[in-house]
Design a protein around this motif. Structure first.
Motif, PDB file in Angstrom:
ATOM      1  N   GLU A 258       0.825  -1.209   0.000  1.00 18.49           N
ATOM      2  CA  GLU A 258       0.000   0.000   0.000  1.00 18.49           C
ATOM      3  C   GLU A 258       0.860   1.261   0.000  1.00 18.49           C
ATOM      4  O   GLU A 258       0.550   2.239  -0.702  1.00 18.49           O
ATOM      5  N   PHE A 259       1.940   1.244   0.774  1.00 17.93           N
ATOM      6  CA  PHE A 259       2.811   2.415   0.846  1.00 17.93           C
ATOM      7  C   PHE A 259       3.501   2.673  -0.491  1.00 17.93           C
ATOM      8  O   PHE A 259       3.572   3.825  -0.951  1.00 17.93           O
ATOM      9  N   ARG A 260       3.983   1.605  -1.117  1.00 20.38           N
ATOM     10  CA  ARG A 260       4.682   1.777  -2.403  1.00 20.38           C
ATOM     11  C   ARG A 260       3.733   2.210  -3.506  1.00 20.38           C
ATOM     12  O   ARG A 260       4.116   2.996  -4.380  1.00 20.38           O
ATOM     13  N   GLU A 261       2.515   1.720  -3.479  1.00 26.92           N
ATOM     14  CA  GLU A 261       1.523   2.163  -4.466  1.00 26.92           C
ATOM     15  C   GLU A 261       1.217   3.646  -4.278  1.00 26.92           C
ATOM     16  O   GLU A 261       1.108   4.402  -5.263  1.00 26.92           O
ATOM     17  N   ALA A 262       1.085   4.068  -3.014  1.00 24.28           N
ATOM     18  CA  ALA A 262       0.841   5.483  -2.737  1.00 24.28           C
ATOM     19  C   ALA A 262       2.030   6.323  -3.153  1.00 24.28           C
ATOM     20  O   ALA A 262       1.882   7.451  -3.665  1.00 24.28           O
ATOM     21  N   MET A 263       3.243   5.789  -2.960  1.00 30.22           N
ATOM     22  CA  MET A 263       4.456   6.511  -3.362  1.00 30.22           C
ATOM     23  C   MET A 263       4.510   6.680  -4.877  1.00 30.22           C
ATOM     24  O   MET A 263       4.865   7.754  -5.382  1.00 30.22           O
ATOM     25  N   ASN A 264       4.169   5.630  -5.609  1.00 29.14           N
ATOM     26  CA  ASN A 264       4.163   5.727  -7.072  1.00 29.14           C
ATOM     27  C   ASN A 264       3.158   6.775  -7.543  1.00 29.14           C
ATOM     28  O   ASN A 264       3.422   7.536  -8.483  1.00 29.14           O
ATOM     29  N   THR A 265       2.001   6.805  -6.872  1.00 25.81           N
ATOM     30  CA  THR A 265       0.992   7.808  -7.229  1.00 25.81           C
ATOM     31  C   THR A 265       1.515   9.213  -6.981  1.00 25.81           C
ATOM     32  O   THR A 265       1.332  10.126  -7.814  1.00 25.81           O
ATOM     33  N   ALA A 266       2.197   9.396  -5.853  1.00 30.76           N
ATOM     34  CA  ALA A 266       2.763  10.711  -5.524  1.00 30.76           C
ATOM     35  C   ALA A 266       3.858  11.099  -6.509  1.00 30.76           C
ATOM     36  O   ALA A 266       3.955  12.265  -6.926  1.00 30.76           O
ATOM     37  N   GLN A 267       4.675  10.150  -6.892  1.00 31.45           N
ATOM     38  CA  GLN A 267       5.753  10.431  -7.847  1.00 31.45           C
ATOM     39  C   GLN A 267       5.191  10.812  -9.214  1.00 31.45           C
ATOM     40  O   GLN A 267       5.694  11.731  -9.876  1.00 31.45           O
ATOM     41  N   ASN A 268       4.161  10.126  -9.638  1.00 30.84           N
ATOM     42  CA  ASN A 268       3.527  10.466 -10.917  1.00 30.84           C
ATOM     43  C   ASN A 268       2.923  11.869 -10.864  1.00 30.84           C
ATOM     44  O   ASN A 268       2.993  12.633 -11.849  1.00 30.84           O
ATOM     45  N   ALA A 269       2.332  12.196  -9.722  1.00 30.23           N
ATOM     46  CA  ALA A 269       1.744  13.527  -9.564  1.00 30.23           C
ATOM     47  C   ALA A 269       2.816  14.606  -9.587  1.00 30.23           C
ATOM     48  O   ALA A 269       2.615  15.706 -10.130  1.00 30.23           O
ATOM     49  N   SER A 270       3.976  14.297  -9.006  1.00 32.70           N
ATOM     50  CA  SER A 270       5.058  15.293  -8.957  1.00 32.70           C
ATOM     51  C   SER A 270       5.686  15.527 -10.317  1.00 32.70           C
ATOM     52  O   SER A 270       6.343  16.554 -10.537  1.00 32.70           O
ATOM     53  N   MET A 271       5.494  14.588 -11.256  1.00 32.64           N
ATOM     54  CA  MET A 271       6.069  14.721 -12.596  1.00 32.64           C
ATOM     55  C   MET A 271       5.121  15.420 -13.563  1.00 32.64           C
ATOM     56  O   MET A 271       5.471  15.668 -14.714  1.00 32.64           O
ATOM     57  N   ALA A 272       3.920  15.738 -13.082  1.00 34.49           N
ATOM     58  CA  ALA A 272       2.963  16.423 -13.948  1.00 34.49           C
ATOM     59  C   ALA A 272       3.432  17.851 -14.222  1.00 34.49           C
ATOM     60  O   ALA A 272       4.117  18.462 -13.386  1.00 34.49           O
ATOM     61  N   PRO A 273       3.099  18.398 -15.391  1.00 31.88           N
ATOM     62  CA  PRO A 273       3.520  19.766 -15.721  1.00 31.88           C
ATOM     63  C   PRO A 273       3.020  20.776 -14.688  1.00 31.88           C
ATOM     64  O   PRO A 273       1.849  20.752 -14.294  1.00 31.88           O
ATOM     65  N   GLY A 274       3.939  21.622 -14.228  1.00 31.72           N
ATOM     66  CA  GLY A 274       3.589  22.662 -13.276  1.00 31.72           C
ATOM     67  C   GLY A 274       3.494  22.188 -11.845  1.00 31.72           C
ATOM     68  O   GLY A 274       3.163  22.981 -10.939  1.00 31.72           O
ATOM     69  N   ALA A 275       3.735  20.904 -11.599  1.00 24.44           N
ATOM     70  CA  ALA A 275       3.618  20.378 -10.232  1.00 24.44           C
ATOM     71  C   ALA A 275       4.814  20.793  -9.391  1.00 24.44           C
ATOM     72  O   ALA A 275       5.933  20.901  -9.894  1.00 24.44           O
ATOM     73  N   ASN A 276       4.566  21.002  -8.095  1.00 18.21           N
ATOM     74  CA  ASN A 276       5.628  21.319  -7.147  1.00 18.21           C
ATOM     75  C   ASN A 276       6.095  20.003  -6.514  1.00 18.21           C
ATOM     76  O   ASN A 276       5.499  19.505  -5.559  1.00 18.21           O
TER      77      ASN A 276
END
Length: 340
Positions: A258-276
């Motif tokens: 569960e933690f690694r899946e959440a981490m992957n989701t966070a990493q994908n979100a951080s790679m989105a254009p304009g993301a901090n």
């Protein structure tokens, strides 16, 4: 409907529900015998039953039988007392050996119900009911200060029978159950028409032997469980420790995934254009990371107390991951004015 509106019908239902409960008691003593001889297999059975749909249906059906049996007992007792004073059952001749139990079936039933309540609090409420309520170890019942998996029945045997008063209450309950079953067993056959002189005498003997064997096994189990609990057998046995480690290892694997899946989701979100990316990473570790560490601490603490001599790869991986996550949380907290 004659089954519920007539005295004969109610006695017939009383006999049928009683027969079902006798069968359940027999099954229960055999299941307990597994715990007596093969504790690991007993935990496997507990895990198989658990809160699965078939076990829940069986539990609901059993509860229904108990309730119907108790209600009918109260109704018939009231009717018998009203019609014939203190006499409890419409039996024209009572053998001397069952005279006392025949006259005190309601009292014996109350003692059995009180014993059953204690038994359910010590086991069912901490096992099947707990599994229905929550899968979070932090909310589970504890044994020796650590959360116990609802599927590990031997831990609840350890907790219950390490108390001096448990075998006392159980033996009193078993004695009451012997009298109640011994009379009820043969009288239920009499109620449904098996009241011929020869057959009734045979049924009384069968009743006495059946009830005596079942109750003798229950008492033997209570004695052995008490001795083993005071020797801490259920927390020191190597095979049981390996079984506990497997349970906690499965929990560790779940929270890691569960933690690694959440981490992957966070990493994908951080790679989105304009993301901090820094802000997303900080929020992730100070929320999901803190939650993971909390769950890992509970699992680790339970594993250390319940299976210190057993090795489990998932628990080892969880400890390593927790250490890394904790370091990251500490680093981010230090740069966030110490606030998580």
């Amino acid at each position: 409907m004659w089954l519920t509106c007539s005295s004969i019908g109610r006695k017939f239902l009383m006999a049928i529900t009683g027969a079902c409960l006798v069968l359940f008691v027999t099954f229960h003593v055999l299941m307990n015998s597994v715990a007596l001889l093969w504790p690991v297999a007993y935990n496997d059975i507990c895990q198989f039953l658990g809160a699965n749909w078939y076990a829940l249906i069986a539990s609901a059906g059993l509860a229904f039988l108990f309730i119907v049996h108790i209600i009918l007992a109260l109704v018939l007792t009231f009717e018998n007392r009203k019609a014939r004073g203190a006499d409890r059952y419409a039996v024209t001749s009572r053998p001397p050996q069952v005279e006392w139990s025949s006259k005190n079936m309601l009292v014996l039933g109350i003692v059995v119900v009180a014993f059953l309540a204690v038994h359910m609090i010590q086991f069912w409420a901490k096992m099947q009911l707990q599994e229905l309520i929550s899968h979070d170890p932090a909310s589970w019942a504890t044994v020796d200060g650590s959360a116990a998996s609802p599927a590990m029945g031997t831990l609840f045997i350890q907790a219950a029978f390490s108390c001096w008063w448990t075998p006392v209450i159980y033996i009193i309950g078993f004695v009451a159950l012997w009298f109640h079953m011994n009379h009820g067993f043969w009288s239920m056959f009499q109620t449904v028409g098996w009241n011929g002189r020869n057959w009734l005498e045979r049924l009384k003997k069968i009743s006495c032997w059946w009830t005596t064997i079942v109750i003798a096994l229950f008492i033997a189990q209570a004695v052995v469980f008490t001795v083993q609990a005071h020797k801490h057998h259920y927390t020191t046995d190597v095979e049981l420790q390996n079984q506990y480690a497997t349970v906690w290892g499965d929990k560790a694997e779940t929270i890691i995934t569960e933690f690694r899946e959440a981490m992957n989701t966070a990493q994908n979100a951080s790679m989105a254009p304009g993301a901090n990316a820094d802000s997303i990473q900080r929020a992730f570790f100070l929320n999901e990371g803190v939650n993971f560490v909390r769950q890992a601490d509970v699992i680790d603490s339970c594993a250390v107390k319940q299976c210190p001599d057993a090795y489990n790869e998932n628990i080892s991986n969880m400890r390593q991951l927790r250490q890394g996550v904790q370091q990251q949380i500490s680093f981010l907290s230090a740069h966030n004015n110490g606030q998580y």
